[in-house]
Design a protein around this motif. Sequence first.
Motif, PDB file in Angstrom:
ATOM      1  N   LYS A 105      15.604  18.460 -48.027  1.00 36.60           N
ATOM      2  CA  LYS A 105      15.573  17.647 -46.442  1.00 36.60           C
ATOM      3  C   LYS A 105      16.134  18.637 -45.616  1.00 36.60           C
ATOM      4  O   LYS A 105      16.087  18.145 -44.426  1.00 36.60           O
ATOM      5  CB  LYS A 105      16.441  16.435 -46.465  1.00 36.60           C
ATOM      6  CG  LYS A 105      15.963  15.310 -47.635  1.00 36.60           C
ATOM      7  CD  LYS A 105      16.638  14.136 -47.293  1.00 36.60           C
ATOM      8  CE  LYS A 105      18.278  14.320 -47.287  1.00 36.60           C
ATOM      9  NZ  LYS A 105      18.806  14.594 -48.552  1.00 36.60           N
ATOM     10  N   ILE A 106      16.931  19.533 -45.753  1.00 33.20           N
ATOM     11  CA  ILE A 106      17.635  20.579 -44.833  1.00 33.20           C
ATOM     12  C   ILE A 106      16.624  20.985 -43.662  1.00 33.20           C
ATOM     13  O   ILE A 106      16.843  20.996 -42.609  1.00 33.20           O
ATOM     14  CB  ILE A 106      18.175  21.542 -45.728  1.00 33.20           C
ATOM     15  CG1 ILE A 106      19.487  21.041 -46.357  1.00 33.20           C
ATOM     16  CG2 ILE A 106      18.687  22.654 -44.456  1.00 33.20           C
ATOM     17  CD1 ILE A 106      20.639  20.536 -45.550  1.00 33.20           C
ATOM     18  N   ALA A 107      15.316  21.524 -44.313  1.00 33.88           N
ATOM     19  CA  ALA A 107      14.416  21.901 -43.391  1.00 33.88           C
ATOM     20  C   ALA A 107      13.932  20.888 -42.168  1.00 33.88           C
ATOM     21  O   ALA A 107      14.078  21.274 -41.077  1.00 33.88           O
ATOM     22  CB  ALA A 107      13.076  22.616 -44.101  1.00 33.88           C
ATOM     23  N   ASP A 108      13.936  19.671 -42.567  1.00 33.02           N
ATOM     24  CA  ASP A 108      13.327  18.600 -41.710  1.00 33.02           C
ATOM     25  C   ASP A 108      14.622  18.233 -40.879  1.00 33.02           C
ATOM     26  O   ASP A 108      14.358  17.997 -39.739  1.00 33.02           O
ATOM     27  CB  ASP A 108      12.819  17.284 -42.514  1.00 33.02           C
ATOM     28  CG  ASP A 108      11.526  17.699 -43.079  1.00 33.02           C
ATOM     29  OD1 ASP A 108      10.789  18.622 -42.617  1.00 33.02           O
ATOM     30  OD2 ASP A 108      11.110  16.768 -44.037  1.00 33.02           O
ATOM     31  N   CYS A 109      15.813  18.231 -41.442  1.00 31.57           N
ATOM     32  CA  CYS A 109      16.879  17.926 -40.512  1.00 31.57           C
ATOM     33  C   CYS A 109      17.028  18.841 -39.513  1.00 31.57           C
ATOM     34  O   CYS A 109      17.240  18.447 -38.164  1.00 31.57           O
ATOM     35  CB  CYS A 109      18.222  17.976 -41.452  1.00 31.57           C
ATOM     36  SG  CYS A 109      18.345  16.564 -42.699  1.00 31.57           S
ATOM     37  N   LEU A 110      16.875  20.315 -39.861  1.00 35.20           N
ATOM     38  CA  LEU A 110      17.185  21.272 -38.580  1.00 35.20           C
ATOM     39  C   LEU A 110      15.972  21.126 -37.450  1.00 35.20           C
ATOM     40  O   LEU A 110      16.339  21.469 -36.467  1.00 35.20           O
ATOM     41  CB  LEU A 110      17.114  22.762 -39.506  1.00 35.20           C
ATOM     42  CG  LEU A 110      18.138  22.896 -40.414  1.00 35.20           C
ATOM     43  CD1 LEU A 110      18.005  24.325 -41.123  1.00 35.20           C
ATOM     44  CD2 LEU A 110      19.494  23.097 -39.541  1.00 35.20           C
ATOM     45  N   ALA A 111      14.967  20.729 -38.004  1.00 34.69           N
ATOM     46  CA  ALA A 111      13.859  20.866 -37.007  1.00 34.69           C
ATOM     47  C   ALA A 111      13.609  19.409 -36.256  1.00 34.69           C
ATOM     48  O   ALA A 111      12.891  19.466 -35.339  1.00 34.69           O
ATOM     49  CB  ALA A 111      12.446  21.035 -37.822  1.00 34.69           C
ATOM     50  N   SER A 112      14.580  18.286 -36.802  1.00 37.56           N
ATOM     51  CA  SER A 112      14.452  17.190 -36.007  1.00 37.56           C
ATOM     52  C   SER A 112      14.853  16.998 -34.627  1.00 37.56           C
ATOM     53  O   SER A 112      14.465  16.091 -34.195  1.00 37.56           O
ATOM     54  CB  SER A 112      15.016  16.065 -37.073  1.00 37.56           C
ATOM     55  OG  SER A 112      16.563  16.550 -36.786  1.00 37.56           O
ATOM     56  N   GLY A 113      15.824  17.971 -34.351  1.00 39.74           N
ATOM     57  CA  GLY A 113      16.257  17.749 -32.882  1.00 39.74           C
ATOM     58  C   GLY A 113      17.321  16.769 -33.037  1.00 39.74           C
ATOM     59  O   GLY A 113      18.123  16.562 -31.982  1.00 39.74           O
ATOM     60  N   SER A 114      18.005  16.294 -34.010  1.00 45.88           N
ATOM     61  CA  SER A 114      19.073  15.455 -34.347  1.00 45.88           C
ATOM     62  C   SER A 114      20.219  16.125 -34.757  1.00 45.88           C
ATOM     63  O   SER A 114      20.217  17.164 -35.307  1.00 45.88           O
ATOM     64  CB  SER A 114      18.588  14.129 -35.382  1.00 45.88           C
ATOM     65  OG  SER A 114      17.603  13.692 -34.933  1.00 45.88           O
ATOM     66  N   CYS A 115      21.284  15.589 -34.348  1.00 43.10           N
ATOM     67  CA  CYS A 115      22.510  16.031 -34.560  1.00 43.10           C
ATOM     68  C   CYS A 115      22.955  15.713 -36.089  1.00 43.10           C
ATOM     69  O   CYS A 115      23.040  14.797 -36.588  1.00 43.10           O
ATOM     70  CB  CYS A 115      23.784  15.637 -33.781  1.00 43.10           C
ATOM     71  SG  CYS A 115      25.339  16.718 -34.051  1.00 43.10           S
TER      72      CYS A 115
END
Length: 422
Positions: free
Chosen positions: A336-346
């Motif tokens: 999930k880390i990759a999606d978290c980083l790319a999400s634009g969310s904090c």
Amino acid sequence: MDRKVLLISHNALGKENNMARTLENQFMGLRSEQIAQLFFSDENPNSEYCDNYFRVSDSEVLRSLYSRKEVGNKINITFHESIDNKDEWIKTKIRKKGNRRPAVYLIRNLIWLLGKWKSKKLDDWLDQFKPDVIYFASGDYAFSYMVTLYIAKRRNIPVIIGCYDDFYIDKRKTINPLYHITYQNLMKKAKELFDLSSAFVAVSDMMVEDYSKLFNKKGYTLYTPTNLLNNSSNFKKQEIITYAGNLGHGRAEQLISLGRALKKIGVPSLDHIDVYSGEIRTEITGSLTADNGINFCGRVPAEKVQELMISSKYIVHTESFDETFTKRVKYSLSTKIADCLASGSCIIAYGPKEVASISYLEKDEAACVISDEASLEKKLIGLFASDEEKKRICASAKKLAYRNHSSDKNRELLCNIIESLF
């Protein structure tokens, strides 16, 4: 790159689980005639990029023990067959998520050792595809290494091993003799395959460094890719905190600790965590209550998870402080880390710094990292009060995502590794 890649893994390519999505993102740049997959689960493929599959499932191998007939078939991705009821125990007892008792490993490996999976159909399928290289997505069952070794030796082609979780270094402390038997069996096959392989790739620098020493083999860091880099700006952020993912390995207890702190702080709409997970164990879900600052929402489709991540103002990544769990996830960079980083969310990252995923986020200041319970409330209050801090974290996260998790860059790196073998 014009090489043909035979992908060997437990899961079929698709979008229904993290491993399937990770592998699909890694290989989606190849033309359909360049990629084929041999897999072992009873599921059906669901990929837009690969249309050449061969399946040998537990159910089939089990039947071959008493029929003595060769098993395994080429799979048509438009045909969805059901599994016979008489094989349901295989799915529930052997394949059930979380069923990791040593006896299960022993039985499953034994079934494959004695089963008739070496078939003319498999050989004909491989002859027709003519792979140049094998990419093996490693797991914790010895039989998959045995299958890979058989094909690699028979066809005399190089092997690249993909490592996504640690199955080798974290040996558990137990007096159960079956565990030690299955562990030694796994390590024997793993060392044999690493010796035969040309290289391996892993999801973190820490894993590459330690596996290079353990197996005396050259390794490359290949970060988990994401397809959210160009999509995250299309969603309006909602004033919510979201966690989506696995609740095992002590993560549920971490979320409860975080939820209680949020409830105590009491910022409107940020006083709880919306938790999305397919977890069904009542001993875990029973504690995910409003009293603990948790709104448990159950399971949602993979596409919906990505929507939730990019539409939430805050997203949570957590790992347990418990030493038993810390050792198990030490090397893993959560998918999930990759999606978290790319999400634009904090990102709110709550867990020990010795775990690769937490240290990775802290190193590039790509999250609000909270590494002890004592500072939990103070750090959260400071984060909620500072728009500047949130913007800085989101900018750092996006920068890290572009640098290490671009699907195009990762595929280019993997193709370069493959080409270097010839």
